[in-house]
Design an enzyme around this catalytic site. Structure first.
Site, mmCIF file in Angstrom:
data_model
loop_
_atom_site.group_PDB
_atom_site.id
_atom_site.type_symbol
_atom_site.label_atom_id
_atom_site.label_comp_id
_atom_site.label_asym_id
_atom_site.label_seq_id
_atom_site.Cartn_x
_atom_site.Cartn_y
_atom_site.Cartn_z
ATOM 1 N N GLU A 100 35.443 29.052 102.282
ATOM 2 C CA GLU A 100 36.091 27.742 102.271
ATOM 3 C C GLU A 100 37.285 27.717 103.199
ATOM 4 O O GLU A 100 37.966 28.718 103.407
ATOM 5 C CB GLU A 100 36.541 27.410 100.852
ATOM 6 C CG GLU A 100 35.406 27.674 99.901
ATOM 7 C CD GLU A 100 35.443 26.884 98.628
ATOM 8 O OE1 GLU A 100 36.152 25.869 98.576
ATOM 9 O OE2 GLU A 100 34.736 27.305 97.714
ATOM 10 N N CYS A 113 44.097 26.074 106.190
ATOM 11 C CA CYS A 113 44.072 27.294 105.379
ATOM 12 C C CYS A 113 42.687 27.917 105.526
ATOM 13 O O CYS A 113 41.679 27.250 105.292
ATOM 14 C CB CYS A 113 44.360 26.918 103.925
ATOM 15 S SG CYS A 113 44.206 28.312 102.787
ATOM 16 N N CYS A 120 36.673 38.518 97.134
ATOM 17 C CA CYS A 120 37.804 39.440 97.311
ATOM 18 C C CYS A 120 37.672 40.570 96.304
ATOM 19 O O CYS A 120 37.229 40.353 95.177
ATOM 20 C CB CYS A 120 39.122 38.694 97.084
ATOM 21 S SG CYS A 120 40.582 39.722 97.359
ATOM 22 N N CYS A 124 42.986 40.219 91.271
ATOM 23 C CA CYS A 124 44.172 39.710 90.586
ATOM 24 C C CYS A 124 43.721 38.849 89.411
ATOM 25 O O CYS A 124 42.776 38.071 89.539
ATOM 26 C CB CYS A 124 45.029 38.883 91.551
ATOM 27 S SG CYS A 124 45.497 39.816 93.016
ATOM 28 N N CYS A 127 43.581 34.803 89.673
ATOM 29 C CA CYS A 127 42.953 34.188 90.852
ATOM 30 C C CYS A 127 41.449 34.098 90.670
ATOM 31 O O CYS A 127 40.793 35.095 90.352
ATOM 32 C CB CYS A 127 43.271 35.039 92.081
ATOM 33 S SG CYS A 127 42.389 34.476 93.553
ATOM 34 N N GLY A 170 40.016 35.969 100.083
ATOM 35 C CA GLY A 170 40.033 37.297 100.686
ATOM 36 C C GLY A 170 41.408 37.869 100.929
ATOM 37 O O GLY A 170 42.409 37.170 100.907
ATOM 38 N N GLU A 171 41.427 39.179 101.147
ATOM 39 C CA GLU A 171 42.669 39.900 101.436
ATOM 40 C C GLU A 171 42.652 40.258 102.928
ATOM 41 O O GLU A 171 41.932 41.162 103.361
ATOM 42 C CB GLU A 171 42.741 41.158 100.550
ATOM 43 C CG GLU A 171 43.831 42.139 100.927
ATOM 44 C CD GLU A 171 45.198 41.516 101.195
ATOM 45 O OE1 GLU A 171 45.751 40.878 100.294
ATOM 46 O OE2 GLU A 171 45.715 41.662 102.320
ATOM 47 N N SER A 202 49.009 35.976 104.431
ATOM 48 C CA SER A 202 49.470 36.325 103.087
ATOM 49 C C SER A 202 48.706 37.536 102.576
ATOM 50 O O SER A 202 47.479 37.592 102.654
ATOM 51 C CB SER A 202 49.245 35.137 102.158
ATOM 52 O OG SER A 202 49.541 35.488 100.830
ATOM 53 N N LEU A 226 54.203 38.402 95.636
ATOM 54 C CA LEU A 226 54.998 39.258 94.749
ATOM 55 C C LEU A 226 54.554 39.057 93.295
ATOM 56 O O LEU A 226 54.119 39.998 92.635
ATOM 57 C CB LEU A 226 56.481 38.906 94.944
ATOM 58 C CG LEU A 226 57.499 39.766 94.216
ATOM 59 C CD1 LEU A 226 57.433 41.209 94.671
ATOM 60 C CD2 LEU A 226 58.913 39.197 94.410
ATOM 61 N N ASN A 227 54.699 37.856 92.802
ATOM 62 C CA ASN A 227 54.088 37.420 91.536
ATOM 63 C C ASN A 227 54.593 38.105 90.271
ATOM 64 O O ASN A 227 54.066 37.838 89.191
ATOM 65 C CB ASN A 227 52.553 37.568 91.586
ATOM 66 C CG ASN A 227 51.936 36.685 92.655
ATOM 67 O OD1 ASN A 227 52.591 35.774 93.150
ATOM 68 N ND2 ASN A 227 50.700 36.943 93.020
ATOM 69 N N ASN A 301 47.835 27.348 89.289
ATOM 70 C CA ASN A 301 46.791 26.317 89.225
ATOM 71 C C ASN A 301 45.717 26.768 88.256
ATOM 72 O O ASN A 301 45.111 27.813 88.459
ATOM 73 C CB ASN A 301 46.166 26.093 90.604
ATOM 74 C CG ASN A 301 47.174 25.512 91.563
ATOM 75 O OD1 ASN A 301 47.819 24.514 91.270
ATOM 76 N ND2 ASN A 301 47.337 26.166 92.707
ATOM 77 N N CYS A 343 45.501 26.659 95.779
ATOM 78 C CA CYS A 343 45.515 28.128 95.799
ATOM 79 C C CYS A 343 44.764 28.693 94.600
ATOM 80 O O CYS A 343 45.024 28.310 93.472
ATOM 81 C CB CYS A 343 46.946 28.663 95.692
ATOM 82 S SG CYS A 343 47.994 28.167 97.017
HETATM 83 N N1 SAH Z 1 44.712 37.577 99.263
HETATM 84 C C1 SAH Z 1 45.911 37.080 99.816
HETATM 85 C C2 SAH Z 1 45.789 35.685 100.362
HETATM 86 C C3 SAH Z 1 44.985 34.693 99.558
HETATM 87 S S1 SAH Z 1 45.664 34.174 98.012
HETATM 88 C C4 SAH Z 1 47.035 37.156 98.796
HETATM 89 O O1 SAH Z 1 46.753 37.439 97.630
HETATM 90 O O2 SAH Z 1 48.172 36.990 99.187
HETATM 91 C C5 SAH Z 1 46.963 33.078 98.516
HETATM 92 C C6 SAH Z 1 48.041 32.869 97.447
HETATM 93 O O3 SAH Z 1 47.516 32.135 96.334
HETATM 94 C C7 SAH Z 1 48.613 34.169 96.887
HETATM 95 O O4 SAH Z 1 50.018 34.147 96.930
HETATM 96 C C8 SAH Z 1 48.133 34.166 95.446
HETATM 97 O O5 SAH Z 1 49.054 34.859 94.631
HETATM 98 C C9 SAH Z 1 48.055 32.672 95.137
HETATM 99 N N2 SAH Z 1 47.166 32.304 94.040
HETATM 100 C C10 SAH Z 1 45.999 32.854 93.671
HETATM 101 N N3 SAH Z 1 45.479 32.218 92.596
HETATM 102 C C11 SAH Z 1 46.342 31.230 92.284
HETATM 103 C C12 SAH Z 1 46.367 30.213 91.266
HETATM 104 N N4 SAH Z 1 45.385 30.075 90.398
HETATM 105 N N5 SAH Z 1 47.423 29.367 91.243
HETATM 106 C C13 SAH Z 1 48.416 29.468 92.172
HETATM 107 N N6 SAH Z 1 48.430 30.390 93.137
HETATM 108 C C14 SAH Z 1 47.415 31.273 93.194
HETATM 109 FE FE1 SF4 Z 2 44.355 38.604 94.684
HETATM 110 FE FE2 SF4 Z 2 44.596 37.192 96.956
HETATM 111 FE FE3 SF4 Z 2 42.293 38.470 96.387
HETATM 112 FE FE4 SF4 Z 2 43.003 36.325 94.946
HETATM 113 S S1 SF4 Z 2 42.486 36.363 97.116
HETATM 114 S S2 SF4 Z 2 42.191 38.296 94.147
HETATM 115 S S3 SF4 Z 2 45.242 36.544 94.918
HETATM 116 S S4 SF4 Z 2 44.282 39.407 96.776
#
Ligand code: SAH
Ligand code: SF4
Length: 356
Positions: A100, A113, A120, A124, A127, A170-171, A202, A226-227, A301, A343
């Protein structure tokens, strides 16, 4: 022409100017034709050799037989009430996969974006992309292709400035070589011509990737997810923290060679009742001391996961504490929530679409 031959056509999308020069030399053509094709594909967004009228007709015909410019195909397009467009793109080269991309128009610019992997592996807990697992890495051509498709689909409405964020599925630092090859084209002023300061990558905190990126000449802004405000907390929501704990991550951030006026961006997804207390905010301030940092707070979200969105007062209080202590801090409410473009929701959107 036999079908075997047409199947063997070389996809030029994602090739650097050097690679295109070599390809043309192999065809027995002058190398400068490679630079002309580079400009036509990336700067002019011409995806049909017949349109490259600065090339001799015979070469155009030969290219049409031996090469292709294979863009991702728009499988679905969702338009949000706020103008955001979410694309489901079908990747047809190699193992089929959907990813996407999101196009967000603003007054004087657009932000795109893009995804760097299908799914991925980082897993996390908050996510939804994580629920897909890793399907496959994207190629450089597929990553560049996401941007070109989104630009082309909005050609009539484009504003002068384009920003890109590598924040889709993805990362990016676990697909380092393809991501960097794509960025070299996207950020090349003779290529797609996006300004490096208008691009952001990111990462969940892949320390060796951050160290590699630090050595690149041309690179995007770096954003770190960071989270959490402690290792104990981060371990619970980001398993990657066990491999690269906060001390290592922050050390890599401290060593990152920032240019004048450059900042590291820290993203902090606020999970109601988990990491959104005033004590969390104060720990974040301490953690970031000595780093030229900005913080983006992202209220979580929702998806089909056992977590909560934070209350508005908690978000405001968190922001107030950071700002008071001198850390620039913004609250980012994701756009396109009504079309699941926000996100972390992209995977949910696709699963939901597949079920209909
Ligand atoms: N994998 C990379 C980039 C994609 S995620 C990363 O993790 O940084 C992009 C951002 O969306 C990250 O900061 C992640 O922490 C945030 N994110 C993931 N799931 C989310 C959700 N459900 N609500 C808000 N932010 C979210
Ligand atoms: Fe974690 Fe980013 Fe992968 Fe989602 S896309 S699982 S936030 S590393």
């Amino acid at each position: 022409m036999s079908s075997e031959l047409s199947n063997a056509r070389v996809n030029l999308l994602g090739k650097s100017v050097e690679e295109l020069r070599e390809f043309l030399a192999e065809l027995g053509e002058p190398e400068y034709r490679g630079a002309q094709i580079y400009h036509a594909i990336y700067a002019e967004r011409k995806f049909d050799f017949a349109e490259m009228t600065n090339l001799p007709a015979a070469l155009r015909e030969r290219l049409a037989q031996e090469a292709s410019i294979a863009l991702p195909r728009i499988a679905r397009r969702y338009l949000s009430a706020d103008g955001t467009v979410r694309y489901v793109l079908a990747l047809t080269e190699g193992k089929p996969a959907n990813v996407e991309a999101v196009f967000m128009p603003e007054e004087n610019r657009q932000t795109i974006c893009i995804s760097t992997q299908a799914g991925c592996a980082v897993d996390c807990r908050f996510c939804l992309t994580a629920t897909l697992g890793l399907q496959r890495n994207l190629t450089a051509g597929e990553i560049v292709g996401e941007v070109l498709v989104a630009l082309e689909d909005n050609r009539e409405a484009l504003k002068p400035q384009t920003n890109i964020v590598l924040m889709g599925q993805g990362e990016p630092l676990l697909n380092y070589d393809a991501v960097m090859a794509a960025l070299r084209i996207l950020l090349d002023q003779k290529g797609v011509a996006i300004a490096p300061r208008h691009a952001a990558l990111s990462t969940s905190g892949i320390v060796p990737g951050i160290e590699r990126l630090a050595k690149e000449n041309i690179r995007p802004n770096l954003a770190i997810s960071l989270n959490a405000s402690s290792n104990e907390q981060r371990d619970q929501i980001m398993p990657i923290n066990r491999k690269y704990p906060l001390e290592k991550l922050l050390e890599a951030c401290r060593n990152y060679p920032l240019k004048p006026r450059e900042w590291l961006l820290f993203e902090y997804v606020l999970l109601g009742g988990f990491n959104d207390s005033p004590e969390d905010a104060r720990r974040v301030v301490k953690m970031l001391s000595g780093i030229r940092a900005k913080v983006n707070l992202i209220p979580w979200n929702p998806g089909d996961l056992p977590l909560k969105r934070p209350e508005r007062e908690r978000v405001d209080e968190f922001q107030r504490i950071l700002i008071e202590k001198g850390v620039p801090c913004f609250v980012r409410d994701s756009r396109g929530q009504d079309v699941m473009a926000a996100c972390g929701q992209l995977a949910l959107a696709e699963t939901a679409a597949a079920a209909t």
